[in-house]
Scaffold this motif. Structure first.
Motif, PDB file in Angstrom:
ATOM      1  N   GLY A 166      -8.790   1.793   4.622  1.00  0.00           N
ATOM      2  CA  GLY A 166      -8.533   2.438   3.347  1.00  0.00           C
ATOM      3  C   GLY A 166      -7.732   1.539   2.424  1.00  0.00           C
ATOM      4  O   GLY A 166      -7.653   0.336   2.623  1.00  0.00           O
ATOM      5  N   ALA A 167      -7.135   2.182   1.421  1.00  0.00           N
ATOM      6  CA  ALA A 167      -6.358   1.448   0.420  1.00  0.00           C
ATOM      7  C   ALA A 167      -5.004   2.124   0.237  1.00  0.00           C
ATOM      8  O   ALA A 167      -4.892   3.344   0.349  1.00  0.00           O
ATOM      9  N   ASP A 168      -3.994   1.316  -0.043  1.00  0.00           N
ATOM     10  CA  ASP A 168      -2.669   1.844  -0.359  1.00  0.00           C
ATOM     11  C   ASP A 168      -2.497   1.823  -1.869  1.00  0.00           C
ATOM     12  O   ASP A 168      -2.759   0.817  -2.518  1.00  0.00           O
ATOM     13  N   VAL A 169      -2.027   2.951  -2.395  1.00  0.00           N
ATOM     14  CA  VAL A 169      -1.799   3.097  -3.828  1.00  0.00           C
ATOM     15  C   VAL A 169      -0.299   3.223  -4.036  1.00  0.00           C
ATOM     16  O   VAL A 169       0.349   4.050  -3.400  1.00  0.00           O
ATOM     17  N   THR A 170       0.274   2.396  -4.905  1.00  0.00           N
ATOM     18  CA  THR A 170       1.719   2.398  -5.156  1.00  0.00           C
ATOM     19  C   THR A 170       1.975   2.540  -6.653  1.00  0.00           C
ATOM     20  O   THR A 170       1.361   1.838  -7.458  1.00  0.00           O
ATOM     21  N   GLN A 171       2.882   3.450  -6.999  1.00  0.00           N
ATOM     22  CA  GLN A 171       3.282   3.645  -8.391  1.00  0.00           C
ATOM     23  C   GLN A 171       4.808   3.710  -8.460  1.00  0.00           C
ATOM     24  O   GLN A 171       5.448   4.304  -7.577  1.00  0.00           O
ATOM     25  N   THR A 172       5.384   3.131  -9.500  1.00  0.00           N
ATOM     26  CA  THR A 172       6.832   3.153  -9.718  1.00  0.00           C
ATOM     27  C   THR A 172       7.106   3.718 -11.095  1.00  0.00           C
ATOM     28  O   THR A 172       6.499   3.289 -12.094  1.00  0.00           O
ATOM     29  N   THR A 229      20.087   5.740 -14.423  1.00  0.00           N
ATOM     30  CA  THR A 229      18.642   5.570 -14.253  1.00  0.00           C
ATOM     31  C   THR A 229      18.253   5.740 -12.791  1.00  0.00           C
ATOM     32  O   THR A 229      18.877   5.160 -11.907  1.00  0.00           O
ATOM     33  N   VAL A 230      17.203   6.523 -12.581  1.00  0.00           N
ATOM     34  CA  VAL A 230      16.651   6.732 -11.246  1.00  0.00           C
ATOM     35  C   VAL A 230      15.244   6.141 -11.244  1.00  0.00           C
ATOM     36  O   VAL A 230      14.417   6.473 -12.086  1.00  0.00           O
ATOM     37  N   THR A 231      14.978   5.261 -10.284  1.00  0.00           N
ATOM     38  CA  THR A 231      13.664   4.640 -10.144  1.00  0.00           C
ATOM     39  C   THR A 231      13.070   5.080  -8.815  1.00  0.00           C
ATOM     40  O   THR A 231      13.720   4.954  -7.774  1.00  0.00           O
ATOM     41  N   VAL A 232      11.834   5.580  -8.873  1.00  0.00           N
ATOM     42  CA  VAL A 232      11.155   6.084  -7.678  1.00  0.00           C
ATOM     43  C   VAL A 232       9.842   5.329  -7.503  1.00  0.00           C
ATOM     44  O   VAL A 232       9.063   5.198  -8.447  1.00  0.00           O
ATOM     45  N   THR A 233       9.617   4.852  -6.288  1.00  0.00           N
ATOM     46  CA  THR A 233       8.354   4.204  -5.929  1.00  0.00           C
ATOM     47  C   THR A 233       7.661   5.064  -4.877  1.00  0.00           C
ATOM     48  O   THR A 233       8.239   5.363  -3.842  1.00  0.00           O
ATOM     49  N   VAL A 234       6.428   5.457  -5.171  1.00  0.00           N
ATOM     50  CA  VAL A 234       5.629   6.302  -4.272  1.00  0.00           C
ATOM     51  C   VAL A 234       4.439   5.487  -3.786  1.00  0.00           C
ATOM     52  O   VAL A 234       3.750   4.857  -4.581  1.00  0.00           O
ATOM     53  N   THR A 235       4.208   5.529  -2.466  1.00  0.00           N
ATOM     54  CA  THR A 235       3.057   4.851  -1.876  1.00  0.00           C
ATOM     55  C   THR A 235       2.234   5.879  -1.111  1.00  0.00           C
ATOM     56  O   THR A 235       2.777   6.646  -0.310  1.00  0.00           O
ATOM     57  N   GLN A 236       0.934   5.903  -1.391  1.00  0.00           N
ATOM     58  CA  GLN A 236       0.011   6.794  -0.694  1.00  0.00           C
ATOM     59  C   GLN A 236      -1.102   5.969  -0.070  1.00  0.00           C
ATOM     60  O   GLN A 236      -1.561   4.987  -0.663  1.00  0.00           O
ATOM     61  N   HIS A 237      -1.563   6.393   1.095  1.00  0.00           N
ATOM     62  CA  HIS A 237      -2.698   5.738   1.749  1.00  0.00           C
ATOM     63  C   HIS A 237      -3.929   6.608   1.549  1.00  0.00           C
ATOM     64  O   HIS A 237      -3.896   7.805   1.793  1.00  0.00           O
ATOM     65  N   VAL A 238      -5.014   5.981   1.103  1.00  0.00           N
ATOM     66  CA  VAL A 238      -6.289   6.680   0.922  1.00  0.00           C
ATOM     67  C   VAL A 238      -7.272   6.110   1.932  1.00  0.00           C
ATOM     68  O   VAL A 238      -7.597   4.924   1.885  1.00  0.00           O
ATOM     69  N   GLY A 239      -7.717   6.946   2.856  1.00  0.00           N
ATOM     70  CA  GLY A 239      -8.680   6.505   3.862  1.00  0.00           C
ATOM     71  C   GLY A 239     -10.088   6.496   3.297  1.00  0.00           C
ATOM     72  O   GLY A 239     -10.473   7.395   2.548  1.00  0.00           O
ATOM     73  N   PHE A 240     -10.849   5.467   3.654  1.00  0.00           N
ATOM     74  CA  PHE A 240     -12.236   5.382   3.210  1.00  0.00           C
ATOM     75  C   PHE A 240     -13.109   6.244   4.115  1.00  0.00           C
ATOM     76  O   PHE A 240     -12.910   6.293   5.324  1.00  0.00           O
ATOM     77  N   ARG A 241     -14.076   6.892   3.530  1.00  0.00           N
ATOM     78  CA  ARG A 241     -15.013   7.707   4.305  1.00  0.00           C
ATOM     79  C   ARG A 241     -15.998   6.831   5.058  1.00  0.00           C
ATOM     80  O   ARG A 241     -16.453   7.174   6.132  1.00  0.00           O
ATOM     81  N   LEU A 242     -16.365   5.714   4.464  1.00  0.00           N
ATOM     82  CA  LEU A 242     -17.314   4.795   5.076  1.00  0.00           C
ATOM     83  C   LEU A 242     -16.780   3.378   4.907  1.00  0.00           C
ATOM     84  O   LEU A 242     -17.063   2.707   3.916  1.00  0.00           O
ATOM     85  N   PRO A 243     -15.959   2.907   5.866  1.00  0.00           N
ATOM     86  CA  PRO A 243     -15.419   1.553   5.714  1.00  0.00           C
ATOM     87  C   PRO A 243     -16.518   0.507   5.862  1.00  0.00           C
ATOM     88  O   PRO A 243     -17.144   0.406   6.897  1.00  0.00           O
ATOM     89  N   LEU A 244     -16.763  -0.247   4.795  1.00  0.00           N
ATOM     90  CA  LEU A 244     -17.807  -1.256   4.808  1.00  0.00           C
ATOM     91  C   LEU A 244     -17.325  -2.583   5.372  1.00  0.00           C
ATOM     92  O   LEU A 244     -18.104  -3.383   5.854  1.00  0.00           O
ATOM     93  N   VAL A 245     -16.030  -2.813   5.292  1.00  0.00           N
ATOM     94  CA  VAL A 245     -15.448  -4.047   5.825  1.00  0.00           C
ATOM     95  C   VAL A 245     -14.784  -3.702   7.159  1.00  0.00           C
ATOM     96  O   VAL A 245     -13.947  -2.799   7.211  1.00  0.00           O
ATOM     97  N   PRO A 246     -15.139  -4.377   8.232  1.00  0.00           N
ATOM     98  CA  PRO A 246     -14.525  -4.070   9.527  1.00  0.00           C
ATOM     99  C   PRO A 246     -13.009  -4.243   9.474  1.00  0.00           C
ATOM    100  O   PRO A 246     -12.497  -5.220   8.957  1.00  0.00           O
ATOM    101  N   GLY A 247     -12.299  -3.254   9.982  1.00  0.00           N
ATOM    102  CA  GLY A 247     -10.848  -3.298  10.001  1.00  0.00           C
ATOM    103  C   GLY A 247     -10.190  -2.726   8.756  1.00  0.00           C
ATOM    104  O   GLY A 247      -8.981  -2.561   8.718  1.00  0.00           O
ATOM    105  N   ALA A 248     -10.956  -2.422   7.728  1.00  0.00           N
ATOM    106  CA  ALA A 248     -10.397  -1.849   6.502  1.00  0.00           C
ATOM    107  C   ALA A 248     -10.523  -0.329   6.589  1.00  0.00           C
ATOM    108  O   ALA A 248     -11.609   0.215   6.491  1.00  0.00           O
TER     109      ALA A 248
END
Length: 155
Positions: A140-146, A119-138
């Motif tokens: 974007g979001a990290d998306v993780t799938q296994t 069995t091979v298990t792969v975890t992928v993480t991608q960062h999605v940058g927000f075009r208009l960050p409404l919360v200071p310091g945010a």
């Protein structure tokens, strides 16, 4: 029936503003312009939120597909010595190299590969940058799938 007229005292006029709204020249239309600007700004913020959420959902689906495909690529890297003995086992080093090469071709570098037996298990993480960050310091979001794939015997 005849309509009844309002009762007024003789010699007295109705008070100013009764039955009519008093307006000044500086007040005409200013509330309309204010509402248009506020609604336009709110509409832009709402459109930015929808756009960012759509991008996060797309990245989530893409990470799901890439993790599954990479796990299948890794599961194809069988250990030849174990296969000669009749055991299905994945070559961990070859599988890790194949998974990383596959994901690098798709511009994904934040991965985790685990090989356990067949069995091979792969975890992928991608960062999605927000075009208009409404919360200071945010930024974007990290998306993780296994996803996992298991090598099996077959034709």
């Amino acid at each position: 029936m005849t309509p009844v007229a309002p009762v007024t005292r003789p010699g007295r006029a109705a008070p100013a503003g009764v039955g009519r709204r008093a307006r000044s020249a500086a007040d005409e239309g200013s509330i309309s312009l204010f509402l248009i600007l506020v609604l336009f700004g709110a509409g832009l913020l709402f459109a930015a939120l929808l756009s960012d959420q759509a991008r996060v959902l797309y990245a989530n689906g893409q990470a799901f597909d890439l993790a599954g495909s990479a796990a299948r690529v890794g599961a194809q890297q069988l250990d030849a010595a174990a296969l000669a003995d009749g055991t299905i086992q994945v070559d961990a080093q070859a599988a890790t190299s194949a998974v990383e090469a596959y994901l690098a071709a798709h511009d994904i570098h934040d991965t985790e590969v685990t090989v356990t037996g067949a069995t091979v298990t792969v975890t992928v993480t991608q960062h999605v940058g927000f075009r208009l960050p409404l919360v200071p310091g945010a930024s974007g979001a990290d998306v993780t799938q296994t996803r996992s794939a298991t090598a099996t015997a077959g034709p």
